[in-house]
Write an enzyme that holds these catalytic residues in place. Structure first.
Site, PDB file in Angstrom:
ATOM      1  N   ASP A  29      10.770  14.089 -13.551  1.00 39.41           N
ATOM      2  CA  ASP A  29      10.633  13.227 -14.737  1.00 39.41           C
ATOM      3  C   ASP A  29      11.837  12.286 -14.891  1.00 39.41           C
ATOM      4  O   ASP A  29      12.940  12.614 -14.462  1.00 39.41           O
ATOM      5  CB  ASP A  29      10.483  14.116 -15.985  1.00 39.41           C
ATOM      6  CG  ASP A  29       9.879  13.345 -17.141  1.00 39.41           C
ATOM      7  OD1 ASP A  29       9.326  12.246 -16.930  1.00 39.41           O
ATOM      8  OD2 ASP A  29       9.968  13.852 -18.286  1.00 39.41           O
ATOM      9  N   GLY A  32      10.909   6.254 -15.131  1.00 44.57           N
ATOM     10  CA  GLY A  32      10.798   5.046 -15.955  1.00 44.57           C
ATOM     11  C   GLY A  32      12.104   4.751 -16.681  1.00 44.57           C
ATOM     12  O   GLY A  32      12.592   3.607 -16.685  1.00 44.57           O
ATOM     13  N   TRP A  34      15.082   5.781 -15.869  1.00 44.89           N
ATOM     14  CA  TRP A  34      16.108   5.430 -14.876  1.00 44.89           C
ATOM     15  C   TRP A  34      16.033   3.926 -14.583  1.00 44.89           C
ATOM     16  O   TRP A  34      17.043   3.231 -14.578  1.00 44.89           O
ATOM     17  CB  TRP A  34      15.878   6.232 -13.589  1.00 44.89           C
ATOM     18  CG  TRP A  34      16.827   5.900 -12.483  1.00 44.89           C
ATOM     19  CD1 TRP A  34      18.044   6.477 -12.238  1.00 44.89           C
ATOM     20  CD2 TRP A  34      16.654   4.887 -11.479  1.00 44.89           C
ATOM     21  NE1 TRP A  34      18.637   5.895 -11.148  1.00 44.89           N
ATOM     22  CE2 TRP A  34      17.806   4.910 -10.664  1.00 44.89           C
ATOM     23  CE3 TRP A  34      15.643   3.970 -11.199  1.00 44.89           C
ATOM     24  CZ2 TRP A  34      17.960   4.049  -9.575  1.00 44.89           C
ATOM     25  CZ3 TRP A  34      15.800   3.107 -10.116  1.00 44.89           C
ATOM     26  CH2 TRP A  34      16.953   3.155  -9.320  1.00 44.89           C
ATOM     27  N   ARG A  42       9.586  -0.241 -14.514  1.00 41.72           N
ATOM     28  CA  ARG A  42       9.383   1.199 -14.346  1.00 41.72           C
ATOM     29  C   ARG A  42       9.005   1.591 -12.919  1.00 41.72           C
ATOM     30  O   ARG A  42       9.424   2.629 -12.409  1.00 41.72           O
ATOM     31  CB  ARG A  42       8.264   1.682 -15.299  1.00 41.72           C
ATOM     32  CG  ARG A  42       8.624   1.673 -16.761  1.00 41.72           C
ATOM     33  CD  ARG A  42       7.423   2.128 -17.597  1.00 41.72           C
ATOM     34  NE  ARG A  42       6.923   3.423 -17.155  1.00 41.72           N
ATOM     35  CZ  ARG A  42       7.416   4.606 -17.542  1.00 41.72           C
ATOM     36  NH1 ARG A  42       8.407   4.651 -18.408  1.00 41.72           N
ATOM     37  NH2 ARG A  42       6.900   5.722 -17.096  1.00 41.72           N
ATOM     38  N   HIS A  46       9.736   4.785  -9.819  1.00 46.61           N
ATOM     39  CA  HIS A  46       8.816   5.626  -9.028  1.00 46.61           C
ATOM     40  C   HIS A  46       9.133   5.500  -7.541  1.00 46.61           C
ATOM     41  O   HIS A  46       9.090   6.459  -6.785  1.00 46.61           O
ATOM     42  CB  HIS A  46       7.364   5.221  -9.285  1.00 46.61           C
ATOM     43  CG  HIS A  46       6.937   5.424 -10.715  1.00 46.61           C
ATOM     44  ND1 HIS A  46       7.239   6.558 -11.418  1.00 46.61           N
ATOM     45  CD2 HIS A  46       6.232   4.626 -11.569  1.00 46.61           C
ATOM     46  CE1 HIS A  46       6.741   6.456 -12.650  1.00 46.61           C
ATOM     47  NE2 HIS A  46       6.131   5.292 -12.761  1.00 46.61           N
ATOM     48  N   SER A  74      -0.082  13.787 -13.648  1.00 51.63           N
ATOM     49  CA  SER A  74      -0.794  14.759 -14.486  1.00 51.63           C
ATOM     50  C   SER A  74      -2.145  14.197 -14.938  1.00 51.63           C
ATOM     51  O   SER A  74      -2.368  12.982 -14.890  1.00 51.63           O
ATOM     52  CB  SER A  74       0.055  15.109 -15.714  1.00 51.63           C
ATOM     53  OG  SER A  74       0.039  14.047 -16.654  1.00 51.63           O
ATOM     54  N   GLU A  76      -2.939  13.843 -17.783  1.00 52.06           N
ATOM     55  CA  GLU A  76      -2.631  12.996 -18.946  1.00 52.06           C
ATOM     56  C   GLU A  76      -2.064  11.635 -18.538  1.00 52.06           C
ATOM     57  O   GLU A  76      -2.073  10.688 -19.329  1.00 52.06           O
ATOM     58  CB  GLU A  76      -1.626  13.702 -19.862  1.00 52.06           C
ATOM     59  CG  GLU A  76      -2.196  14.894 -20.633  1.00 52.06           C
ATOM     60  CD  GLU A  76      -2.478  16.100 -19.756  1.00 52.06           C
ATOM     61  OE1 GLU A  76      -1.743  16.318 -18.760  1.00 52.06           O
ATOM     62  OE2 GLU A  76      -3.464  16.818 -20.030  1.00 52.06           O
ATOM     63  N   ASN A  77      -1.571  11.533 -17.305  1.00 56.49           N
ATOM     64  CA  ASN A  77      -0.947  10.272 -16.876  1.00 56.49           C
ATOM     65  C   ASN A  77      -1.947   9.122 -16.711  1.00 56.49           C
ATOM     66  O   ASN A  77      -1.538   7.960 -16.623  1.00 56.49           O
ATOM     67  CB  ASN A  77      -0.142  10.461 -15.577  1.00 56.49           C
ATOM     68  CG  ASN A  77       1.139  11.238 -15.754  1.00 56.49           C
ATOM     69  OD1 ASN A  77       1.587  11.946 -14.845  1.00 56.49           O
ATOM     70  ND2 ASN A  77       1.783  11.142 -16.914  1.00 56.49           N
ATOM     71  N   TRP A  78      -3.250   9.429 -16.722  1.00 58.01           N
ATOM     72  CA  TRP A  78      -4.252   8.355 -16.696  1.00 58.01           C
ATOM     73  C   TRP A  78      -4.122   7.477 -17.946  1.00 58.01           C
ATOM     74  O   TRP A  78      -4.593   6.338 -17.961  1.00 58.01           O
ATOM     75  CB  TRP A  78      -5.677   8.912 -16.645  1.00 58.01           C
ATOM     76  CG  TRP A  78      -6.009   9.646 -15.378  1.00 58.01           C
ATOM     77  CD1 TRP A  78      -6.191  10.992 -15.252  1.00 58.01           C
ATOM     78  CD2 TRP A  78      -6.221   9.105 -14.071  1.00 58.01           C
ATOM     79  NE1 TRP A  78      -6.487  11.320 -13.945  1.00 58.01           N
ATOM     80  CE2 TRP A  78      -6.515  10.172 -13.196  1.00 58.01           C
ATOM     81  CE3 TRP A  78      -6.173   7.810 -13.544  1.00 58.01           C
ATOM     82  CZ2 TRP A  78      -6.771   9.994 -11.834  1.00 58.01           C
ATOM     83  CZ3 TRP A  78      -6.427   7.629 -12.183  1.00 58.01           C
ATOM     84  CH2 TRP A  78      -6.724   8.717 -11.352  1.00 58.01           C
ATOM     85  N   SER A 205       4.599  20.313 -20.036  1.00 55.84           N
ATOM     86  CA  SER A 205       3.642  19.215 -19.850  1.00 55.84           C
ATOM     87  C   SER A 205       2.444  19.594 -18.976  1.00 55.84           C
ATOM     88  O   SER A 205       2.075  18.858 -18.052  1.00 55.84           O
ATOM     89  CB  SER A 205       4.352  17.970 -19.275  1.00 55.84           C
ATOM     90  OG  SER A 205       5.400  17.564 -20.126  1.00 55.84           O
TER      91      SER A 205
HETATM   92  C1  IPE Z   1       5.108  15.127 -16.474  1.00 56.14           C
HETATM   93  O1  IPE Z   1       5.867  14.059 -16.907  1.00 56.14           O
HETATM   94  C2  IPE Z   1       4.186  14.717 -15.364  1.00 56.14           C
HETATM   95  C3  IPE Z   1       4.838  14.358 -14.111  1.00 56.14           C
HETATM   96  C4  IPE Z   1       6.121  14.430 -13.836  1.00 56.14           C
HETATM   97  C5  IPE Z   1       3.954  13.904 -13.079  1.00 56.14           C
HETATM   98  P1  IPE Z   1       5.406  13.143 -18.125  1.00 56.14           P
HETATM   99  O2  IPE Z   1       6.453  12.114 -18.294  1.00 56.14           O
HETATM  100  O3  IPE Z   1       4.028  12.675 -17.927  1.00 56.14           O
HETATM  101  O4  IPE Z   1       5.403  14.196 -19.332  1.00 56.14           O
HETATM  102  P2  IPE Z   1       5.560  13.992 -20.895  1.00 56.14           P
HETATM  103  O5  IPE Z   1       4.586  12.932 -21.299  1.00 56.14           O
HETATM  104  O6  IPE Z   1       6.970  13.548 -21.135  1.00 56.14           O
HETATM  105  O7  IPE Z   1       5.287  15.319 -21.488  1.00 56.14           O
HETATM  106  C1  IPE Z   2       7.884  10.812 -13.892  1.00 57.97           C
HETATM  107  O1  IPE Z   2       8.647   9.796 -14.456  1.00 57.97           O
HETATM  108  C2  IPE Z   2       6.896  10.314 -12.879  1.00 57.97           C
HETATM  109  C3  IPE Z   2       5.478  10.381 -13.292  1.00 57.97           C
HETATM  110  C4  IPE Z   2       5.026  10.879 -14.394  1.00 57.97           C
HETATM  111  C5  IPE Z   2       4.531   9.815 -12.363  1.00 57.97           C
HETATM  112  P1  IPE Z   2       8.136   9.039 -15.737  1.00 57.97           P
HETATM  113  O2  IPE Z   2       7.290   7.891 -15.313  1.00 57.97           O
HETATM  114  O3  IPE Z   2       7.481   9.985 -16.669  1.00 57.97           O
HETATM  115  O4  IPE Z   2       9.494   8.488 -16.348  1.00 57.97           O
HETATM  116  P2  IPE Z   2       9.891   8.484 -17.878  1.00 57.97           P
HETATM  117  O5  IPE Z   2       9.740   9.894 -18.378  1.00 57.97           O
HETATM  118  O6  IPE Z   2       8.965   7.542 -18.560  1.00 57.97           O
HETATM  119  O7  IPE Z   2      11.306   8.036 -17.886  1.00 57.97           O
HETATM  120 MG    MG Z   3       8.141  11.137 -18.181  1.00 53.32          MG
END
Ligand code: IPE
Ligand code: IPE
Ligand code: MG
Length: 250
Positions: A29, A32, A34, A42, A46, A74, A76-78, A205
């Protein structure tokens, strides 16, 4: 790779080889945030995150850790902006294609855990190919959680078991923890001993809800693109200080 990382090619002397976690899971995590701190979009986070993961995998192999699971996307990431989701799917596909030869050379067995049917067909094809090609490799078990949700995994297992009961193949009394585990995406891989989450968030998460029952949890404020071997060393030192009681008393 930082100077520190290149120095840590071998297992650091203060770690006990006999008490390493067999399986490490990571919630990668902070990509974004970073990127934002560097004034970058963002997606650049990645991209850098992939380099971190590649070195983590190599480090696990160098240090004798037999299984690594990384949370890549995840269920939820959709809900993220379409451009970010599209970027990630394309990135996964490209990295997989580029790294397959290296994984064969390094004896890595790769698996994907999650609901793969919802992924773009071209990514699915790369996933299938990599899982089949590496299936006999034994250097390290590398699982990538993609379109993974712990609740979704448990529900699909329940459905599969209910179908078997309905068909008369098993009786409700046959359902126990070991049968249940056979229906999880992670079947055949031991539960994680250590969960690492970067970026300071103190939550899981929806990651490996069943499998995490007795994992030791280590959280660092470091953002995933900055996580390196020195950080991993710290996490393993902390892990080796823990008293894993599993509900018992000494
Ligand atoms: C968890 O990170 C999922 C992955 C690292 C792939 P998220 O950034 O999606 O989690 P939340 O939203 O902070 O809980
Ligand atoms: C984790 O980093 C990678 C994925 C969920 C794919 P994030 O994209 O969640 O980065 P932050 O949490 O927004 O900084
Ligand atoms: Mg995150």
């Amino acid at each position: 790779m930082t100077a520190n990382s290149t120095l840590l090619r071998e297992l650091p002397a203060d770690l006990d080889r006999e008490r390493l976690p067999r399986h490490v899971a990571v919630i990668m995590d902070g990509n974004g945030r970073w990127a934002k701190r560097q004034g970058l979009p963002r997606i650049m986070g990645h991209r850098r995150g992939v380099d971190t993961l590649k070195d983590m995998l190599r480090c696990c192999k160098d240090w004798g850790i037999k299984a690594l699971t990384a949370y890549a996307f995840s269920t939820e990431n959709w809900g993220r902006p379409l451009e970010e989701v599209d970027f990630l799917m394309t990135l996964f596909e490209r990295v997989l294609r580029q790294e397959l030869r290296e994984m064969m050379a390094e004896d890595v067995r790769i698996r994907f855990v999650g609901n793969l049917s919802a992924l773009p067909p071209s990514l699915r094809a790369e996933i299938e190919r990599s899982m089949i090609e590496t299936q006999h490799n034994q250097g390290i078990e590398f699982s990538v959680a993609t379109n993974y949700g712990g609740r979704q995994e448990i529900v699909q297992a329940c459905r599969a078991i209910a179908t078997q009961v309905q068909q008369g193949l098993i009786q409700p009394e046959d359902i126990d923890e070991s049968l249940f585990e056979q229906h999880l995406y992670t079947r055949g891989v031991c539960d994680p001993d250590l969960l690492i989450r970067t970026s300071g968030e103190m939550r899981i998460s929806n990651f490996l809800l069943w499998q995490m029952a007795y994992a030791e949890i280590y959280i660092t404020d470091t953002m995933w693109p900055d996580f390196d071997r020195a950080e991993f060393h710290r996490a393993l030192c902390a892990y080796q200080q823990r008293d894993r009681r599993f509900g018992r008393v000494k």
